[in-house]
Design a protein around this motif. Structure first.
Motif, PDB file in Angstrom:
ATOM      1  N   CYS A 156      12.389 -14.604  12.550  1.00 45.80           N
ATOM      2  CA  CYS A 156      11.889 -13.834  11.246  1.00 45.80           C
ATOM      3  C   CYS A 156      11.021 -12.363  11.469  1.00 45.80           C
ATOM      4  CB  CYS A 156      11.662 -14.325  10.146  1.00 45.80           C
ATOM      5  SG  CYS A 156      10.922 -12.932   9.070  1.00 45.80           S
ATOM      6  N   GLU A 157      10.615 -11.544  11.664  1.00 43.47           N
ATOM      7  CA  GLU A 157       9.789 -10.371  12.386  1.00 43.47           C
ATOM      8  C   GLU A 157       9.618  -9.621  11.672  1.00 43.47           C
ATOM      9  OE1 GLU A 157      11.191  -8.541  16.034  1.00 43.47           O
ATOM     10  OE2 GLU A 157      11.921  -9.752  17.143  1.00 43.47           O
ATOM     11  N   LEU A 158       8.503  -9.237  11.876  1.00 36.59           N
ATOM     12  CA  LEU A 158       7.758  -8.255  10.982  1.00 36.59           C
ATOM     13  C   LEU A 158       8.008  -6.358  11.230  1.00 36.59           C
ATOM     14  CD1 LEU A 158       6.014  -7.534   9.091  1.00 36.59           C
ATOM     15  CD2 LEU A 158       4.170  -7.076  10.317  1.00 36.59           C
ATOM     16  N   THR A 159       8.523  -5.067  10.213  1.00 36.94           N
ATOM     17  CA  THR A 159       9.061  -4.395  10.965  1.00 36.94           C
ATOM     18  C   THR A 159       7.889  -3.476   9.653  1.00 36.94           C
ATOM     19  OG1 THR A 159      10.358  -3.996   8.755  1.00 36.94           O
ATOM     20  CG2 THR A 159      11.227  -4.628  11.613  1.00 36.94           C
ATOM     21  N   TRP A 160       7.966  -2.124   9.561  1.00 36.44           N
ATOM     22  CA  TRP A 160       6.872  -1.531   9.349  1.00 36.44           C
ATOM     23  C   TRP A 160       7.731   0.203   8.965  1.00 36.44           C
ATOM     24  CZ3 TRP A 160       4.331   2.567   9.128  1.00 36.44           C
ATOM     25  CH2 TRP A 160       4.362   3.734  10.545  1.00 36.44           C
ATOM     26  N   SER A 161       7.698   0.908   8.092  1.00 39.98           N
ATOM     27  CA  SER A 161       8.605   2.097   7.399  1.00 39.98           C
ATOM     28  C   SER A 161       7.405   3.260   6.962  1.00 39.98           C
ATOM     29  CB  SER A 161       9.399   2.159   7.442  1.00 39.98           C
ATOM     30  OG  SER A 161      10.161   3.187   6.781  1.00 39.98           O
ATOM     31  N   PRO A 162       6.917   4.316   6.862  1.00 34.50           N
ATOM     32  CA  PRO A 162       6.359   5.077   6.209  1.00 34.50           C
ATOM     33  C   PRO A 162       7.244   5.485   4.948  1.00 34.50           C
ATOM     34  CG  PRO A 162       7.190   6.234   8.537  1.00 34.50           C
ATOM     35  CD  PRO A 162       7.437   4.925   8.481  1.00 34.50           C
ATOM     36  N   ASP A 163       8.289   5.456   4.533  1.00 34.89           N
ATOM     37  CA  ASP A 163       9.523   5.987   4.275  1.00 34.89           C
ATOM     38  C   ASP A 163      10.754   5.255   3.531  1.00 34.89           C
ATOM     39  OD1 ASP A 163      10.643   6.613   6.162  1.00 34.89           O
ATOM     40  OD2 ASP A 163      10.965   8.748   6.326  1.00 34.89           O
ATOM     41  N   ALA A 164      11.230   4.307   3.824  1.00 32.86           N
ATOM     42  CA  ALA A 164      11.961   3.544   4.083  1.00 32.86           C
ATOM     43  C   ALA A 164      13.419   3.690   5.002  1.00 32.86           C
ATOM     44  CB  ALA A 164      12.506   3.199   2.902  1.00 32.86           C
ATOM     45  N   LEU A 165      13.301   4.976   5.850  1.00 31.36           N
ATOM     46  CA  LEU A 165      13.851   5.837   6.595  1.00 31.36           C
ATOM     47  C   LEU A 165      14.041   4.949   7.812  1.00 31.36           C
ATOM     48  CD1 LEU A 165      14.580   8.806   4.415  1.00 31.36           C
ATOM     49  CD2 LEU A 165      16.248   6.896   4.794  1.00 31.36           C
ATOM     50  N   GLY A 215       1.083  -1.390   0.289  1.00 28.50           N
ATOM     51  CA  GLY A 215      -0.206  -0.110   0.415  1.00 28.50           C
ATOM     52  C   GLY A 215       0.977   1.686  -0.148  1.00 28.50           C
ATOM     53  N   ASP A 216       0.286   2.377   1.066  1.00 33.84           N
ATOM     54  CA  ASP A 216       1.050   3.330   0.566  1.00 33.84           C
ATOM     55  C   ASP A 216       2.835   3.487   2.634  1.00 33.84           C
ATOM     56  OD1 ASP A 216      -0.285   4.685  -0.761  1.00 33.84           O
ATOM     57  OD2 ASP A 216      -1.900   5.227   0.945  1.00 33.84           O
TER      58      ASP A 216
END
Length: 205
Positions: free
Chosen positions: A77-86, A58-59
């Protein structure tokens, strides 16, 4: 273009004189010239960020983060997230998205390494990964494995217990061998059924 790599920083330890493993990011406008990598995610000295695969959802960006637990010499393995890849955040630090098997010698008891991109369809999300049956630092047999989530099943929030998935193991002939359920407390990684397909191979840590 965005590239994810491994960096080292902090206090040196017995395996790496440059310090513990961290996740680095580099960028390029033409795929030829890349910026100097900068740290974007790190763990703890005993639970280090070993590697991470990222992809758009998505966004936002999601990441499949491998954590090496030095005291056990095993990788999950864990899950991560980022709004901008930074700027990256771990969804529920210490709670695996793809956990190691509980029985030593099973095909992903020692290490879990997610492939670069999940395959998303209307029916499910397929995450291929490499599993190994023994410790990270030694000789071990390798396996090609598969975990599945329900569509849009990356994460969920709620109170009390949060189910992290059910795993069913298959032998090469496709006959079910066992099933198990995993759970974690509070908000965190949520999944539908996940299935793992056994493969064969050998490798060196």
């Amino acid at each position: 273009w965005v590239g994810i790599t491994r960096l080292h920083s902090g206090t040196p330890f017995h395996r790496h004189p440059l310090g513990q493993r961290t996740v680095g990011l580099t960028e390029s406008a033409d795929f030829l010239h890349w910026t100097r990598a900068v740290e974007v995610l790190w763990g703890e000295p005993d639970n280090q960020t070993y590697s991470m695969q990222i992809f758009r959802c998505g966004d936002i960006y999601l990441g499949l983060l491998m954590i090496i637990r030095l005291a056990e010499d095993r990788v999950h393995c864990e899950l991560t997230w980022s709004p901008d890849a930074l700027k990256w955040e771990r969804i529920d630090p210490g709670t695996p998205l793809i956990a190691n098997a509980s029985t030593r010698g099973d095909y992903d008891w020692g290490c879990v390494y997610a492939a670069s991109n999940p395959i998303v369809s209307q029916d499910n999300i397929r995450i291929y990964y490499g599993g190994s049956n023994d410790l990270h630092g030694g000789w071990r047999a390798g396996a090609l494995c598969l975990a599945t989530l329900r569509p849009d099943g990356w994460a969920g929030y709620g109170t009390g217990r949060c189910r992290t998935g059910r795993n069913r193991h298959y032998n090469p002939a496709g006959v079910p061998q066992q099933a198990k359920a995993d759970g974690g407390r509070s908000a965190g990684v949520g999944a539908g059924n996940s299935y793992r397909c056994r493969g064969q191979g050998t490798g060196n840590g």
